[in-house]
Design an enzyme around this catalytic site. Structure first.
Site, PDB file in Angstrom:
ATOM      1  N   ASN A 228     -17.781 -51.597 120.442  1.00 30.52           N
ATOM      2  CA  ASN A 228     -18.552 -51.617 119.406  1.00 30.52           C
ATOM      3  C   ASN A 228     -20.140 -51.678 119.525  1.00 30.52           C
ATOM      4  OD1 ASN A 228     -15.902 -50.897 117.900  1.00 30.52           O
ATOM      5  ND2 ASN A 228     -16.100 -52.714 116.824  1.00 30.52           N
TER       6      ASN A 228
ATOM      7  N   CYS B 288      -9.332 -43.991 106.264  1.00 37.41           N
ATOM      8  CA  CYS B 288      -8.466 -44.162 107.441  1.00 37.41           C
ATOM      9  C   CYS B 288      -7.515 -45.433 107.356  1.00 37.41           C
ATOM     10  CB  CYS B 288      -9.620 -44.516 108.542  1.00 37.41           C
ATOM     11  SG  CYS B 288      -9.939 -46.436 108.422  1.00 37.41           S
TER      12      CYS B 288
ATOM     13  N   ARG C  82     -13.079 -46.850 103.361  1.00 33.69           N
ATOM     14  CA  ARG C  82     -14.557 -46.704 104.267  1.00 33.69           C
ATOM     15  C   ARG C  82     -15.564 -45.756 104.128  1.00 33.69           C
ATOM     16  NH1 ARG C  82     -12.401 -47.862 110.272  1.00 33.69           N
ATOM     17  NH2 ARG C  82     -14.482 -48.683 110.386  1.00 33.69           N
TER      18      ARG C  82
ATOM     19  N   ARG D 102      -7.412 -46.662 122.311  1.00 32.13           N
ATOM     20  CA  ARG D 102      -8.843 -46.528 121.612  1.00 32.13           C
ATOM     21  C   ARG D 102      -9.828 -47.854 122.180  1.00 32.13           C
ATOM     22  NH1 ARG D 102      -9.039 -45.581 115.795  1.00 32.13           N
ATOM     23  NH2 ARG D 102     -11.176 -45.783 116.490  1.00 32.13           N
TER      24      ARG D 102
HETATM   25  N1  EPU Z   1     -18.966 -49.885 103.311  1.00 30.79           N
HETATM   26  C1  EPU Z   1     -18.889 -49.331 102.064  1.00 30.79           C
HETATM   27  N2  EPU Z   1     -19.961 -48.203 102.371  1.00 30.79           N
HETATM   28  C2  EPU Z   1     -20.676 -48.164 103.310  1.00 30.79           C
HETATM   29  C3  EPU Z   1     -20.186 -48.801 104.600  1.00 30.79           C
HETATM   30  C4  EPU Z   1     -19.309 -49.589 104.509  1.00 30.79           C
HETATM   31  O1  EPU Z   1     -18.422 -49.600 101.016  1.00 30.79           O
HETATM   32  O2  EPU Z   1     -21.345 -47.261 103.265  1.00 30.79           O
HETATM   33  C5  EPU Z   1     -17.632 -51.090 103.242  1.00 30.79           C
HETATM   34  C6  EPU Z   1     -16.484 -50.665 104.155  1.00 30.79           C
HETATM   35  O3  EPU Z   1     -15.570 -49.686 103.479  1.00 30.79           O
HETATM   36  C7  EPU Z   1     -15.959 -52.088 104.501  1.00 30.79           C
HETATM   37  C8  EPU Z   1     -17.364 -52.856 104.572  1.00 30.79           C
HETATM   38  O4  EPU Z   1     -18.066 -52.189 104.065  1.00 30.79           O
HETATM   39  O5  EPU Z   1     -14.918 -52.666 103.239  1.00 30.79           O
HETATM   40  C9  EPU Z   1     -17.625 -53.245 105.955  1.00 30.79           C
HETATM   41  O6  EPU Z   1     -17.479 -52.194 106.986  1.00 30.79           O
HETATM   42  P1  EPU Z   1     -18.555 -51.781 108.061  1.00 30.79           P
HETATM   43  O7  EPU Z   1     -19.117 -50.752 107.616  1.00 30.79           O
HETATM   44  O8  EPU Z   1     -19.245 -52.966 108.299  1.00 30.79           O
HETATM   45  O9  EPU Z   1     -17.473 -51.211 108.935  1.00 30.79           O
HETATM   46  P2  EPU Z   1     -17.810 -50.046 110.051  1.00 30.79           P
HETATM   47  O10 EPU Z   1     -19.143 -50.200 110.534  1.00 30.79           O
HETATM   48  O11 EPU Z   1     -17.296 -48.595 109.623  1.00 30.79           O
HETATM   49  C10 EPU Z   1     -17.481 -51.489 112.146  1.00 30.79           C
HETATM   50  C11 EPU Z   1     -16.644 -51.817 113.395  1.00 30.79           C
HETATM   51  C12 EPU Z   1     -15.182 -52.073 112.964  1.00 30.79           C
HETATM   52  C13 EPU Z   1     -15.257 -53.140 112.095  1.00 30.79           C
HETATM   53  C14 EPU Z   1     -16.229 -53.184 111.128  1.00 30.79           C
HETATM   54  C15 EPU Z   1     -16.328 -54.650 110.400  1.00 30.79           C
HETATM   55  C16 EPU Z   1     -17.862 -49.988 114.903  1.00 30.79           C
HETATM   56  C17 EPU Z   1     -17.746 -48.704 115.587  1.00 30.79           C
HETATM   57  N3  EPU Z   1     -16.633 -50.388 114.229  1.00 30.79           N
HETATM   58  O12 EPU Z   1     -16.982 -50.877 111.548  1.00 30.79           O
HETATM   59  O13 EPU Z   1     -14.429 -52.160 114.098  1.00 30.79           O
HETATM   60  O14 EPU Z   1     -13.866 -53.755 111.722  1.00 30.79           O
HETATM   61  O15 EPU Z   1     -17.282 -52.807 111.437  1.00 30.79           O
HETATM   62  O16 EPU Z   1     -16.563 -55.828 111.332  1.00 30.79           O
HETATM   63  O17 EPU Z   1     -18.776 -50.831 115.076  1.00 30.79           O
HETATM   64  C18 EPU Z   1     -12.219 -51.866 115.225  1.00 30.79           C
HETATM   65  O18 EPU Z   1     -12.896 -52.155 116.381  1.00 30.79           O
HETATM   66  O19 EPU Z   1     -10.957 -51.858 115.342  1.00 30.79           O
HETATM   67  C19 EPU Z   1     -13.138 -51.878 113.920  1.00 30.79           C
HETATM   68  C20 EPU Z   1     -12.289 -51.051 113.097  1.00 30.79           C
END
Ligand code: EPU
Length: 421
Positions: free
Chosen positions: A23, A116, A121, A398
């Site tokens: 990440n 997903c 998300r 992955r």
């Molecule tokens: N959210 C919203 N709106 C947005 C963005 C996020 O409602 O515009 C919500 C999401 O639905 C969720 C929360 O905010 O409920 C946090 O989501 P976040 O955006 O932080 O997740 P992400 O950036 O999509 C990254 C990691 C994930 C990890 C999460 C939380 C990467 C590429 N992915 O995802 O990693 O679970 O942060 O720490 O950095 C994994 O590696 O298995 C994985 C899923």
């Protein structure tokens, strides 16, 4: 599709090396779009998601050499700032190209990722931030179509801490005109690492790692050579595996501050964790000798949602009752029915689960539809009596670099087989 066959009941001993952080690598590879020259990244993990990011950059016109642990990228040739659905649907992190493309080319077309396995998300926070920076955003035929000749700095208040949202806006703001302030930003180590790389490229970012990040936009960025930090979730997964099976293992390369929220819970459960020069030593009597402890997931520095499933595998046998609250994603208990099939005693109510330690798990054929749930099932297999077959290892690939090859030298009986499913 490959499966993993695991024979449980063997304590783990020896040393295991942690790979570069998935990440952190994904946004950093996307950041190469911000420069014309050739970037070299080292300690890049050999993962399917890294290949997908490489494929995405390539179809846009970047020159790529994806030979982990070294990846070279040249963004100079990019002519088509578009991320197609075929790749975005394979990997949601593809959305990380939106900020850099818009900042460098003034327009971008990126497929919406859709829901997903772990929840809806949405990416509304990414879009809200880009709009505040002057972008015009339309949603057309499942794509985000964004344009703005030159983004301008703005103050953006996030409604929730979002990791990729913070990263996308940080990359966009690096080339915007003027000063951007991100308030309520994600504090994850991967956000800090991206800021470190952008600053090496000539960006002016401070505050990454706190919830307020300041970015003073610059005119151009230059290419870099950078080695990526160790993966705290892979390290944590190994720590849980040793805690579960019992044994004594040095998890080499672990950055101890990054795994502290997990280490604290493991210590409370009865696992010994000692910092050594090259990593963290984990000693455990095995899951049956541990106390049940509660966890609630939260953005960093809380307990990581990406470790919740693996921790639950450990708690299936711990003595007593533990409560698990998943506060980050709405649907991240897909591993529970599979653990139950192996004999675990778990009740789920909405986003919380109650586990009562049982005497044993028994091996079974199990399957998960997400990366961390699959890692949880590998740990359950290492714990269980008899043979466990973890189907569709494709999810695991992955985010884990040849997990069976890394665990086998510790004594784990785990092998990859070609399956029919
Ligand atoms: N959210 C919203 N709106 C947005 C963005 C996020 O409602 O515009 C919500 C999401 O639905 C969720 C929360 O905010 O409920 C946090 O989501 P976040 O955006 O932080 O997740 P992400 O950036 O999509 C990254 C990691 C994930 C990890 C999460 C939380 C990467 C590429 N992915 O995802 O990693 O679970 O942060 O720490 O950095 C994994 O590696 O298995 C994985 C899923």
């Amino acid at each position: 599709m490959d499966n993993l066959v695991v024979e449980g009941g063997v304590p783990l001993h020896g040393a295991i090396r942690v790979s570069g952080a998935k990440n952190a690598a994904l946004p950093i590879l996307a950041a190469s779009l911000l420069t014309e020259g050739t970037c070299t990244f080292r300690n890049v993990p050999r993962l399917r998601d890294v290949e997908t990011m490489g494929a995405l950059l390539r179809i846009m016109g970047a020159e790529t050499e994806i030979a982990p642990p070294v990846v070279t990228l040249r963004g100079g040739g990019v002519r088509r700032p578009e991320a197609p659905y075929e790749l975005v649907k394979q990997m949601r992190a593809s959305v990380l190209v939106l900020g850099p493309l818009l900042a460098r080319f003034g327009h971008a077309k990126v497929s919406l990722p859709g829901g997903c396995a772990i929840g809806a998300r949405p990416i509304d926070q990414h879009l809200k931030g880009l709009e505040a920076m002057g972008a015009e955003i339309k949603l057309e035929h499942g794509y985000v179509v964004a344009s703005c000749p030159r983004l301008r700095g703005a103050t953006i208040h996030f409604d929730m801490a979002t990791v990729t949202g913070t990263e996308n806006l940080m990359m966009a703001a690096a080339l915007a005109k003027g000063r951007t302030q991100l308030v309520g930003a994600a504090r994850e180590p991967e956000v800090e690492e991206l800021a470190r790389v952008l600053n090496k490229m000539g960006a002016r970012i401070d505050g990454a790692g706190t919830d307020v990040i300041h970015i003073e936009g610059v005119e151009t960025l230059h290419p870099v050579d950078h080695a990526i930090i160790a993966d705290r979730i892979e390290a944590g997964t190994f720590m849980c595996a040793v805690a579960a099976t019992g044994g004594d293992v040095l998890v080499e390369g672990t950055i101890s501050e990054h795994v502290e929220p997990l280490a604290e819970r493991l210590r409370t459960a009865g696992v010994e964790i000692v910092r050594e020069e090259t990593g963290l030593r984990v000693r455990s009597p095995g899951a049956r000798g541990l106390r049940a402890v509660d966890i609630e997931t939260a953005p960093h520095p809380g307990f990581p949602t990406d470790m919740q499933a693996q921790f639950m595998a450990l708690m299936t046998l711990a003595r007593g009752t533990s409560h698990v609250i998943e506060s980050v994603f709405e649907n991240r208990f897909m591993h529970v029915p599979e653990l139950s099939r192996m004999g675990a005693n778990i009740q789920v109510r909405g986003q919380s689960a109650t586990l009562t330690g049982v005497d044993r798990l028994s091996g079974a054929s199990v399957m998960a539809t997400d990366l961390r749930a699959s890692a949880c099932l590998v740990i359950a297999g290492l714990l269980a009596e008899g043979e466990t077959e973890v189907l569709r290892v494709y999810h695991l690939d992955r985010g884990y670099e040849a997990i069976e090859k890394k665990l086998s030298p510790l004594g784990a009986r785990i092998r990859r087989v070609r399956g029919n499913l």
